[in-house]
Scaffold this active site. Structure first.
Site, PDB file in Angstrom:
ATOM      1  N   GLU A 267       0.809  -1.214   0.000  1.00 30.47           N
ATOM      2  CA  GLU A 267       0.000   0.000   0.000  1.00 30.47           C
ATOM      3  C   GLU A 267       0.847   1.270   0.000  1.00 30.47           C
ATOM      4  OE1 GLU A 267      -2.919   0.015  -0.688  1.00 30.47           O
ATOM      5  OE2 GLU A 267      -4.157  -1.445   0.359  1.00 30.47           O
TER       6      GLU A 267
ATOM      7  N   HIS B 288      -3.196   3.281   8.129  1.00 30.01           N
ATOM      8  CA  HIS B 288      -4.197   2.609   7.283  1.00 30.01           C
ATOM      9  C   HIS B 288      -4.618   1.318   7.974  1.00 30.01           C
ATOM     10  CE1 HIS B 288      -6.215   0.438   4.165  1.00 30.01           C
ATOM     11  NE2 HIS B 288      -5.190  -0.353   3.901  1.00 30.01           N
TER      12      HIS B 288
ATOM     13  N   HIS C  63      -7.959  -1.905   8.476  1.00 33.48           N
ATOM     14  CA  HIS C  63      -9.139  -2.584   7.951  1.00 33.48           C
ATOM     15  C   HIS C  63     -10.172  -2.702   9.080  1.00 33.48           C
ATOM     16  CE1 HIS C  63      -6.667  -4.765   4.578  1.00 33.48           C
ATOM     17  NE2 HIS C  63      -6.667  -3.449   4.451  1.00 33.48           N
TER      18      HIS C  63
ATOM     19  N   TYR D 213     -20.591  15.104  16.702  1.00 34.03           N
ATOM     20  CA  TYR D 213     -19.728  16.223  16.348  1.00 34.03           C
ATOM     21  C   TYR D 213     -18.261  15.849  16.231  1.00 34.03           C
ATOM     22  CZ  TYR D 213     -18.842  16.488  21.421  1.00 34.03           C
ATOM     23  OH  TYR D 213     -18.511  16.207  22.722  1.00 34.03           O
TER      24      TYR D 213
ATOM     25  N   HIS E  43     -12.923  -1.550   1.786  1.00 37.69           N
ATOM     26  CA  HIS E  43     -11.500  -1.780   2.069  1.00 37.69           C
ATOM     27  C   HIS E  43     -11.112  -1.421   3.498  1.00 37.69           C
ATOM     28  CE1 HIS E  43      -7.114  -1.305   0.388  1.00 37.69           C
ATOM     29  NE2 HIS E  43      -7.102  -1.624   1.672  1.00 37.69           N
TER      30      HIS E  43
ATOM     31  N   TYR F 230      -9.774  27.304  19.822  1.00 43.13           N
ATOM     32  CA  TYR F 230      -9.291  27.002  21.164  1.00 43.13           C
ATOM     33  C   TYR F 230      -8.294  25.860  21.227  1.00 43.13           C
ATOM     34  CZ  TYR F 230     -13.149  30.039  22.444  1.00 43.13           C
ATOM     35  OH  TYR F 230     -13.998  31.108  22.544  1.00 43.13           O
TER      36      TYR F 230
END
Length: 220
Positions: A80, A98, A100, A119, A160, A215
């Site tokens: 990758e 990365h 899975h 949020y 993926h 902040y």
């Protein structure tokens, strides 16, 4: 290589290995799936291909330049690598994670954007997009990822997994964990029969984002 540079490389490699092991112990990867990298100047330290994280040693240090040429170590970098290099070439990232992760990967098969149920999405720059599917290890996947990452610090890869980045490995990992939690939250809420989760509006998310910038706080 100066002793100071060597120490920086070795310290960064230790952090890469520790973060990779953390993704495994926290259940975000299985076996040798997923990968971790950190940038030190023009060198990218990245987990090697096909090596279980608990077997990684200091002498397994693997490094490439920003063009993907191996400059440190003897092991092949992760397949990758194009994902990691694409992030470093197009952002100010110093670390990439990365995975899975199960819930995030499940969500990547259902929607084009993670629904804004909390949020905490603002921690990643806003609603998290899903990159179009392409085979792992390809430039096509890296290109799709960059589209999804526009103005964001994390995205899902369709069918993926996840990609997040940050100024440090701790920051990149925290964003990965937050993204997995956000996806798990939405899957849990949306599974209640006869009910539809309430979503935050773009204005509400933007308000949180502005608060974070003003902040320097984390969502809490």
């Amino acid at each position: 290589m100066s002793s100071e540079w060597r120490e920086s490389i070795e310290r960064a490699w230790d952090e890469v290995v520790a973060t990779a092991r953390r993704t495994a112990s926290d259940g975000l990867v299985v076996g040798t799936s997923g990968n971790v990298s950190a940038r030190v100047g023009g060198t990218v330290l990245v987990t090697p291909s096909g090596v279980p994280y608990d077997r990684l040693r200091p002498e397994d240090l693997t490094g490439v330049d920003l063009e993907g040429n191996r400059v440190l170590g003897t092991m092949a970098p992760t397949s990758e690598l194009p994902l990691h290099l694409a992030v470093y070439r197009n952002t100010d990232a110093c670390a990439v994670v990365h995975t899975h992760a199960v819930h995030a990967t499940a969500v990547s098969t259902l929607v084009a954007e993670v629904p804004s149920v909390h949020y905490a999405a603002a921690m990643l720059g806003g609603p998290v997009r899903v990159a179009a599917y392409a085979r792992y290890g390809t430039d096509e996947l890296a290109g799709n990822m960059l589209v999804a990452l526009r103005d964001r610090t994390g995205c899902l890869l369709g069918n993926h997994g996840t990609v997040t980045y940050g100024a440090t490995l701790d920051e990149a990992y925290d964003r990965t964990a937050q993204l997995e939690w956000l996806c798990r939250l939405w899957l849990t809420a949306s599974s209640v029969p006869g009910r539809t989760p309430a979503l935050l509006t773009p204005e509400q998310l933007s308000d949180v984002g502005e608060a974070l910038k003003g902040y320097g706080q984390q969502p809490g």
